[in-house]
Design a protein around this motif. Structure first.
Motif, short mmCIF file in Angstrom:
data_model
loop_
_atom_site.label_atom_id
_atom_site.label_comp_id
_atom_site.label_asym_id
_atom_site.label_seq_id
_atom_site.Cartn_x
_atom_site.Cartn_y
_atom_site.Cartn_z
N VAL A 357 -18.51 12.40 -54.47
CA VAL A 357 -18.51 10.96 -54.19
C VAL A 357 -17.63 10.66 -52.98
N GLN A 361 -18.71 8.82 -49.39
CA GLN A 361 -17.96 7.69 -48.81
C GLN A 361 -17.55 8.01 -47.38
N LYS A 431 -24.36 4.69 -46.83
CA LYS A 431 -23.76 3.42 -47.25
C LYS A 431 -24.62 2.77 -48.33
N LEU A 434 -24.26 4.14 -51.87
CA LEU A 434 -23.09 3.72 -52.64
C LEU A 434 -23.21 2.29 -53.12
N LEU A 457 -18.42 5.34 -58.92
CA LEU A 457 -19.84 5.03 -58.72
C LEU A 457 -20.22 3.81 -59.55
#
Lengths: 459, 134
Positions: A357, A361, A431, A434, A457
């Protein structure tokens, strides 16, 4: 005793045909007339595509739009898969097997989420025999109750057992069902014994076969066969197949919608963690996004080069060398799932999930070097082209494209699309991942494996 | 499973069939199994692989009925009695429900034997000589 003329009828016919038209046979050394591209066409209502490259063997496949996505009752696809190449009105199972052995061919049947594939690999000259066999399997397989009980049911039961023993498979199926609920979310193997204790019978499978093997619902795809030949035999041997399904089955046909969510399953064998995001549809579908493929190879996880952890972000960031990470962009006709699957020791799996994750990002924030990006692009392009060259994958995608969207999977164009991906599009793709809900599935030691919330998340 | 039978020979000749049919009917009733509520296929010797496999392939309802008939007949036999007349097997019910399956299995087995005994000759080369070979 069988006379030779009955036992090797197909072989003889193939031999005779070649003898009559020697000019159509091409030796190994001759240059290929065909290309990487599939030629498609329609004969007698049956869609087909072929790709003629030099070589003495042919791979022929019947791709039916009858994968687990479209089954109206659980287990139908599996049942139909195991009924393939069983007794037909004209030939018994044993005879099909023995004849194929005599011709030195390989027969197989398998299914994916969207397609049921019957595949035969054989010597180039045997094309008519196998087109005829496929026509027979599609039109006149006998769905006998005792064959179901003696030969089909045990296979479904084995698949169920295998599924239960494989945490990774469970996690991937669970992520799919979280992402797409029904349709694409249907598990590819029986998750419980319900399908075959409650729903499955020889009659129901026969009923489903009339839908799966109706002319609009399947396509023939050949690799290494001449287009005109395939066209000729297809129009000759597919007369027994229904022109349209007796009954329209609507299960799975609606546009797939992405849901997302989290599921945790205890398992004492091993640990698997899958983080999934909405991905790209196949090139022949409407939602094709080449940047997802590049993002997938940028995250990566597996090295393609020996003695190196590879360039990919996850390949370098994984918590231990024993942890297996793989990012896959699973593409379907109208949707896709980009998922990272992690297996290994529970603690390391948890750490790797966390770094996955974080890396997404980082990509979204644009903190990735130009060099890494171009490596990922090259890897994605190579993978795509290599995949297209790979006969099995090409066949499934082409057949599925023909049936669902009426066009073959053209690998050259896919490669071009990947060339057009820029750093900016990958950044915005990351982007958007997410911002949407993820599909997170943990299988194994639930005490250690993290919740999606802990990873940052949205579910 | 069965002894050689004259039936196909007779069935092919209508005049002979007409002549033998009453005799066969009389014999069927005189054999005595119908008076115990059995069918002809219930008393086939079942101690061999073919019939065992055929029994496995019976639909569940027919398998149940078969067992019921056999147990009832066994009881009758033990107590030296016949069933009341209305429970005797009617001629039209006396159908070959098992023989059909047995025949199918025999065909399967014969096919396997034949394939095992097949003599394979190598396919002639794919040239003009292939044509003359046939």
């Amino acid at each position: 005793m069988f006379s030779r003329s009955t036992a090797c009828r197909g072989a003889q016919r193939a031999a005779r045909q070649a003898a009559v038209r020697p000019s159509q046979r091409r030796g190994l050394a001759a240059p290929a007339s065909g290309s990487f591209q599939y030629q498609s066409g329609e004969a007698n209502g049956v869609k087909y595509a072929s790709r003629d490259y030099a070589g003495p063997t042919t791979t022929l496949a019947l791709v039916a739009k009858a994968g687990t996505r479209y089954q109206s009752l659980p287990g139908l696809t599996e049942g139909l898969q195991h009924f393939a190449f069983r007794s037909t009105e004209r030939r018994s199972t044993l005879r099909i097997v023995r004849e194929s052995e005599l011709l030195g061919a390989q027969l197989s049947a398998y299914h994916t989420r969207e397609n049921l594939v019957l595949e035969a690999k054989f010597l180039r000259d045997d094309l008519p025999y196998y087109v005829e066999l496929f026509g027979e399997v599609a039109a006149s397989t006998k769905y006998l109750p005792h064959v179901y009980l003696e030969e089909v049911l045990p296979m479904i039961h084995f698949a169920h057992k295998r599924f239960l023993a494989d945490p990774l498979d469970m996690a991937i199926n669970s992520a799919h069902s979280l992402a797409f609920h029904r349709g694409l979310g249907n598990p590819t193997a029986s998750t419980s014994s319900h399908p075959y204790t409650k729903y499955l019978e020889a009659d129901t499978i026969e009923w489903y076969s009339q839908f799966a093997y109706a002319k609009p619902n399947f396509a023939l795809v050949a690799n290494g066969a001449e287009h005109s030949e395939l066209s000729k035999w297809t129009s000759e041997f597919f007369n027994g197949v229904p022109d349209k399904p007796a009954e329209q089955i609507l299960a799975g046909t609606e546009q797939t919608k992405y849901y997302g969510g989290e599921e945790r399953i205890a398992h004492d064998k091993a640990n698997a963690f899958v983080i999934g995001f909405p991905g790209s549809s196949s090139f022949t579908g409407k939602f094709y996004k080449p940047e997802i493929a590049v993002l997938g190879s940028l995250l990566g996880g597996e090295s393609s080069i020996k003695w190196s952890s590879g360039f990919s972000l996850l390949g370098n960031a994984k918590a231990s060398p024993g942890t297996k990470v793989k990012t896959t962009s699973a593409i379907y006709s109208d949707a896709g799932l980009l998922y990272t699957a992690i297996t290994g020791n529970a603690e390391y799996v948890a750490q790797t999930a966390k770094s996955t994750v974080e890396l997404i990002q980082k990509i979204a924030a644009g903190e990735i070097s130009q060099e890494l990006f171009s490596k990922a692009k090259a890897a994605a392009k190579f993978k795509e082209l290599e995949y297209g060259q790979d006969i099995a994958a090409g066949i499934v995608y082409t057949g599925s494209g023909l049936v669902s969207n009426n066009q073959a999977y053209q690998i050259d164009e896919v490669a071009k699309a990947i060339d057009g991906v820029t750093e900016e599009t990958v950044k915005s793709a990351a982007k958007s991942l997410l911002e949407q809900k993820a599909s997170v599935s943990a299988v194994g030691d639930l005490h250690v494996l993290p919740f999606a919330e802990d990873l940052g998340l949205k579910v | 499973m069965s002894a050689p039978s004259l039936a196909p020979y007779i069935m092919k000749r209508p005049w002979l069939h007409k002549w033998v049919a009453p005799l066969a009917k009389w014999y069927g009733n005189a054999a005595g199994y119908r008076q115990l509520g059995l069918r002809a296929d219930d008393i086939l010797p079942e101690e061999n692989d073919v019939v065992q496999l055929a029994l496995k392939r019976l639909p569940p309802k027919e398998a149940y009925d078969r067992v019921f008939r056999i147990r009832r007949a066994f009881q009758c036999s033990v107590s030296h009695q016949l069933l009341p007349k209305e429970e005797w097997t009617k001629v039209e019910d006396d159908t070959p429900y098992l023989t059909n399956i047995i025949k199918e299995i025999q065909v399967e087995m014969a096919e396997r034997e034949d394939l095992e005994a097949m003599v394979i000759t190598k396919r002639a080369a794919n040239d003009a000589s292939a044509k003359s070979a046939h």
